[in-house]
Design a protein around this motif. Structure first.
Motif, PDB file in Angstrom:
ATOM      1  N   MET A   1       1.235  -1.451   0.216  1.00  0.00           N
ATOM      2  CA  MET A   1      -0.251   0.052  -0.054  1.00  0.00           C
ATOM      3  C   MET A   1       0.739   1.366   0.041  1.00  0.00           C
ATOM      4  SD  MET A   1      -3.153   1.213   2.965  1.00  0.00           S
ATOM      5  CE  MET A   1      -4.058  -0.190   1.792  1.00  0.00           C
ATOM      6  N   ALA A   2       0.567   1.806  -0.778  1.00  0.00           N
ATOM      7  CA  ALA A   2       1.243   3.511  -0.856  1.00  0.00           C
ATOM      8  C   ALA A   2       1.137   4.659   0.788  1.00  0.00           C
ATOM      9  CB  ALA A   2       0.446   4.614  -2.040  1.00  0.00           C
ATOM     10  N   THR A   3       2.073   5.185   1.053  1.00  0.00           N
ATOM     11  CA  THR A   3       2.075   6.023   1.757  1.00  0.00           C
ATOM     12  C   THR A   3       1.844   7.668   1.608  1.00  0.00           C
ATOM     13  OG1 THR A   3       4.827   6.499   0.982  1.00  0.00           O
ATOM     14  CG2 THR A   3       3.878   4.966   2.597  1.00  0.00           C
ATOM     15  N   PRO A   4       1.189   8.136   2.579  1.00  0.00           N
ATOM     16  CA  PRO A   4       0.680   9.065   2.175  1.00  0.00           C
ATOM     17  C   PRO A   4       1.623   9.996   1.040  1.00  0.00           C
ATOM     18  CG  PRO A   4       0.472   8.118   4.418  1.00  0.00           C
ATOM     19  CD  PRO A   4       0.928   7.399   4.119  1.00  0.00           C
ATOM     20  N   PRO A   5       0.879  11.031   0.490  1.00  0.00           N
ATOM     21  CA  PRO A   5       1.361  12.259  -0.422  1.00  0.00           C
ATOM     22  C   PRO A   5       2.373  12.898   0.970  1.00  0.00           C
ATOM     23  CG  PRO A   5      -0.280  11.964  -0.677  1.00  0.00           C
ATOM     24  CD  PRO A   5      -0.728  11.803   0.413  1.00  0.00           C
ATOM     25  N   ARG A 101      18.137  -2.003  -8.429  1.00  0.00           N
ATOM     26  CA  ARG A 101      17.757  -2.544 -10.254  1.00  0.00           C
ATOM     27  C   ARG A 101      16.183  -1.663  -9.773  1.00  0.00           C
ATOM     28  NH1 ARG A 101      19.445  -8.072 -11.639  1.00  0.00           N
ATOM     29  NH2 ARG A 101      21.645  -7.774 -11.772  1.00  0.00           N
ATOM     30  N   LEU A 102      16.058  -1.681 -11.657  1.00  0.00           N
ATOM     31  CA  LEU A 102      14.791  -0.388 -11.714  1.00  0.00           C
ATOM     32  C   LEU A 102      14.006  -2.345 -11.563  1.00  0.00           C
ATOM     33  CD1 LEU A 102      15.298   1.654 -13.538  1.00  0.00           C
ATOM     34  CD2 LEU A 102      14.398   1.994 -11.945  1.00  0.00           C
ATOM     35  N   GLY A 136      16.737   6.005  -4.465  1.00  0.00           N
ATOM     36  CA  GLY A 136      16.452   4.729  -4.413  1.00  0.00           C
ATOM     37  C   GLY A 136      15.366   4.394  -4.906  1.00  0.00           C
ATOM     38  N   VAL A 137      15.528   2.882  -6.001  1.00  0.00           N
ATOM     39  CA  VAL A 137      14.319   2.350  -6.438  1.00  0.00           C
ATOM     40  C   VAL A 137      13.172   2.755  -6.142  1.00  0.00           C
ATOM     41  CG1 VAL A 137      13.888   0.364  -7.419  1.00  0.00           C
ATOM     42  CG2 VAL A 137      16.486   1.266  -7.956  1.00  0.00           C
ATOM     43  N   ALA A 138      13.290   2.506  -4.452  1.00  0.00           N
ATOM     44  CA  ALA A 138      11.472   2.249  -3.430  1.00  0.00           C
ATOM     45  C   ALA A 138      11.371   3.415  -3.889  1.00  0.00           C
ATOM     46  CB  ALA A 138      11.953   2.286  -2.502  1.00  0.00           C
ATOM     47  N   GLU A 139      11.957   4.565  -3.330  1.00  0.00           N
ATOM     48  CA  GLU A 139      11.368   5.886  -3.746  1.00  0.00           C
ATOM     49  C   GLU A 139      11.137   6.008  -4.879  1.00  0.00           C
ATOM     50  OE1 GLU A 139      13.093  10.545  -3.503  1.00  0.00           O
ATOM     51  OE2 GLU A 139      14.431   8.771  -2.126  1.00  0.00           O
ATOM     52  N   GLY A 140      11.276   5.768  -5.892  1.00  0.00           N
ATOM     53  CA  GLY A 140      11.313   6.243  -8.016  1.00  0.00           C
ATOM     54  C   GLY A 140       9.749   5.447  -7.338  1.00  0.00           C
TER      55      GLY A 140
END
Length: 297
Positions: A1-5, A101-102, A136-140
């Motif tokens: 689940m995406a975190t809040p903006p 890695r993407l 970081g890939v996770a951030e993108g």
């Protein structure tokens, strides 16, 4: 689940609906005029705020705001395109700018990625590198989940609502372009560029009416060069299914100081002319835009 903006970007976009209800199949969209830069993004950038803003379509949502009073919704991003660009595929990503890695489904070879202007941009409009170090890939990927995907879900809902109500929908994708002075081009850029993917993203009547209206107002107008329409125009524009998309690019020299990012003296005049353009476009009957009409003619 995406975190809040990010707190500064809650909500990440706005939809202004007409008070009297939707009166036409038109949806106006300003994907690049967002000018709220999250503190974490600014901290990660090697560029100052004024340099980051070179990619921004400043004040475009204001220029088209008259469409709301005419009966059409206006959608606008609050986040800047330098942070995440919704006028790209969801995963147009440059592996060189990420630490890690993407995913295998990322499109790492598009022309836009090669130019540094993917979904997560590597550069601003003039070529300056945005980040101090790889992100970081996770951030993108998180930015895509939190901003890109909700934006397109909402835009698709507006389009489908118009198609249900009127049997057709028209996306007017609203942008601005730097003047030749800012791009060091020898030739003066036109006042407006209309992008319809060379006649494939919308019925010709839309582009024709837009060009005729602007030229009658005294503006210079080009079609498809240098901007034929981006991902939104290409993806949403499907005249055979009753959905049309037309991109409108406005020369920033008409309405703003391009170095100080402030409105110029001609802003109110241009805004009135664009409202007139919206009125003329919205006077085109839904019947003329429904599937099969162009083939029948």
């Amino acid at each position: 689940m995406a975190t809040p903006p990010e707190p500064e970007l809650s909500p990440p976009f706005l939809i202004t609906a007409p008070e009297g209800g939707t009166l036409s199949p038109f949806v106006f969209n300003s994907p690049h005029s967002g000018r709220i830069y999250p503190r974490s993004f600014l901290a990660a950038s090697r560029l100052d705020l004024m340099t980051l803003r070179r990619s921004e379509d400043s004040f475009v949502e204001e220029l088209f705001s008259g469409a709301v009073g005419l009966g059409a919704p206006l959608m606008q991003a609050r986040f800047p395109r330098a942070f995440v660009d919704v006028n790209r595929e969801a995963y147009e990503l440059d592996p060189a700018m990420f630490d890690g890695r993407l995913p295998s489904f990322a499109n790492t070879r598009s022309m836009r990625v090669a130019g540094g202007l993917g979904t997560i941009a590597r550069i601003v409009a003039d070529g300056a590198e945005i980040y101090r170090r790889p992100i970081g890939v996770a951030e993108g990927l998180d930015r895509i989940e939190r901003y890109y995907k909700p934006y397109h879900r909402a835009l698709r809902q507006l389009v489908e609502q118009s198609r249900r109500l009127f049997g057709t929908a028209v996306v007017i994708d609203c942008h601005s372009m730097p003047s030749a002075r800012m791009t060091q081009e020898a030739r003066r850029r036109p006042d407006f560029v209309l992008g319809d993917r060379y006649g494939t993203s919308c019925a010709s009547i839309l582009t024709d009416v837009a060009q005729e209206t602007l030229q009658r107002l005294g503006y210079t107008v080009a079609r498809n060069k240098p901007y034929a329409g981006g991902f939104i125009t290409e993806t949403y524009g499907s005249p055979a299914t009753g959905v049309h998309a037309l991109q409108i690019e406005i020369n920033r020299a008409l309405y703003m100081d391009e170095t100080r990012y402030i409105r110029a003296g001609g802003f109110a005049w241009l805004m009135a002319d664009i409202t007139h353009l919206c009125r003329r476009l919205m006077s085109i009957s839904a019947e003329a835009l429904r599937p099969g009409r162009q083939a029948a003619e």
